[in-house]
Design an enzyme around this catalytic site. Structure first.
Site: not given
Ligand SMILES: *Cc1c(COP(=O)(O)O)cnc(C)c1O
Length: 395
Positions: A71, A199, A201, A324
């Site tokens: 994000s 990201s 995770h 979300c």
């Molecule tokens: C999970 C996700 C995000 C957000 O990532 P975070 O590390 O949780 O803030 C943004 N874009 C996509 C496509 C995602 O799957």
């Protein structure tokens, strides 16, 4: 049986990643900005992590900024490009209707501040073409931001071709590659990418840490003022355990990318084949041109939320739409964008797999989902209308 099939929402920290993080919580806890030996040791590890990740993305270490996750990276990339654009009187941005909310809500804020945003429509499988992008670019366009792969339906978009168009037109190209990184091959140079978000995770790293690649020469804005870390763009003492975990997770994911994709892709195809036998259902997006771990179906006559709760009671963790969006009663903007009517979009199920899932788990899912769908349909007034002929089936 317990089955975790929600890896697109988040994935578990692998044992090797945990091992890579622990020393930075226990022994090597120095601040990389400190001049003493322990601090300098941390600084060396920080540099090695940046170099390792840069090598896998084919960029320079200095082009990588560590952030708090996908994000933040999305926000930073988009706001930076918008600010550069405003200085040149270019306040038009191009995106798609199926982006993550980290992108869509950032763009909505820019719209309130006077920017114009073009939301390209997608095909029934969630695709946009480079041609569509080319036609949408105007003299005022300062940024094209289009995701690498969709988090709900798994569609992989033609980023290399889109990047080529942007390069030709001299417009910055950002891609939210949070679902792609560590799962499919990324090469920012070959794929004409100016900025890229990832990201940890989503590929077995820890939560709360990510990265933003910014091609050198693109001036990004200062996100956090302070001690001048991350080349002064994002101050604050580095999240050492998180960054070490992310670098290890990314190294493992990239080194095993083909083997993992083959294994996970086979599990996915088994689920798709089995679930397709349920009457009045439809697979969302293309059967093949999708992320190795993504399965997404709509089942007519039921509510996705009830499906999830019942599956949860059977030990199956799945999702409907994105993490979300769930909890809200609005149907997924992605399913609406690929043309699913509201009532069909409500009955969606996403199963997202990883290399830790097994054949036995797929068998269990294939045994339970049809039973739960049938149970819910038998209680559903919507379904009664459909089988009595009062309403027509859509699927
Ligand atoms: C999970 C996700 C995000 C957000 O990532 P975070 O590390 O949780 O803030 C943004 N874009 C996509 C496509 C995602 O799957």
């Amino acid at each position: 049986m317990f089955v975790y099939a929600d890896n697109a929402a988040t994935s578990k920290v692998s044992p090797a990643v945990l091992d890579a993080m622990l020393p930075f919580l226990k022994d090597t806890y120095g601040n990389p900005s400190s001049l003493h030996t322990m601090g300098q040791k941390a600084a060396e590890h920080l540099l090695a992590a940046r170099e390792s990740m840069a090598r896998h993305l084919n960029c320079e270490p200095k082009e990588l900024y560590f952030t708090s996750g996908g994000s933040e990276s999305d926000n930073q990339a988009i706001i930076s490009a918008a600010k550069v654009g405003a200085r040149r009187n270019k306040k038009h941005i191009i995106t798609t209707a199926i982006e993550h909310h980290a992108v869509l809500h950032t763009l909505a804020q820019l719209e309130r501040e006077g920017y114009t945003v073009t939301y390209l429509p997608v095909s029934s499988t969630g695709l946009v073409t480079a041609e569509q992008v080319k036609e949408a670019i105007t003299e005022e366009t300062c940024l094209v931001t289009i995701m690498y792969a969709n988090n709900e339906i798994g569609t992989i978009l033609p980023v290399k071709e889109i990047g080529a168009v942007c390069k030709e037109k001299g417009v910055y190209f950002h891609t939210d590659a949070v679902q792609a990184a560590g799962h499919i091959h990324i090469d920012v140079k070959d794929q004409n990418i100016d900025m890229l978000s990832l990201s940890a995770h989503k590929f077995h790293g820890p939560k709360g840490v990510g990265a933003l690649y910014v091609r050198s020469g693109i001036p990004i804005t200062v996100l956090i003022n302070g001690g001048g870390q991350e080349k002064g763009k994002r101050s604050g003492t580095e999240n050492m355990p998180g960054i070490m975990g992310m670098a290890k997770a990314f190294d493992d994911a990239c080194n095993n990318i083909d083997a993992n994709a083959a294994k996970v892709g086979a599990l996915r195809d088994k689920l798709i084949a089995g679930l397709s036998k349920i009457p009045h259902c439809a697979l969302n997006s293309d059967p093949k041109l999708r992320l190795p771990g993504n399965v997404n179906f709509c089942f007519e006559g039921i509510e996705g939320e009830s499906l999830l709760l019942l599956l949860d009671s059977k030990g199956i963790c799945a999702s409907s739409g994105s993490a979300c969006a769930s909890g809200s009663l609005d149907p997924s903007h992605v399913l609406l964008a690929i043309g699913r009517p509201h009532e069909i979009a409500h009955g969606s199920l996403r199963l997202s797999l990883c290399e830790y899932n097994t054949e036995e788990e797929m068998d269990y899912i294939l045994q339970e989902v049809p039973k739960v769908v049938e149970y819910l349909r038998n209680m559903s007034p919507m379904w009664k209308d459909l089988i009595s002929g009062k309403k027509n089936f859509t699927l």
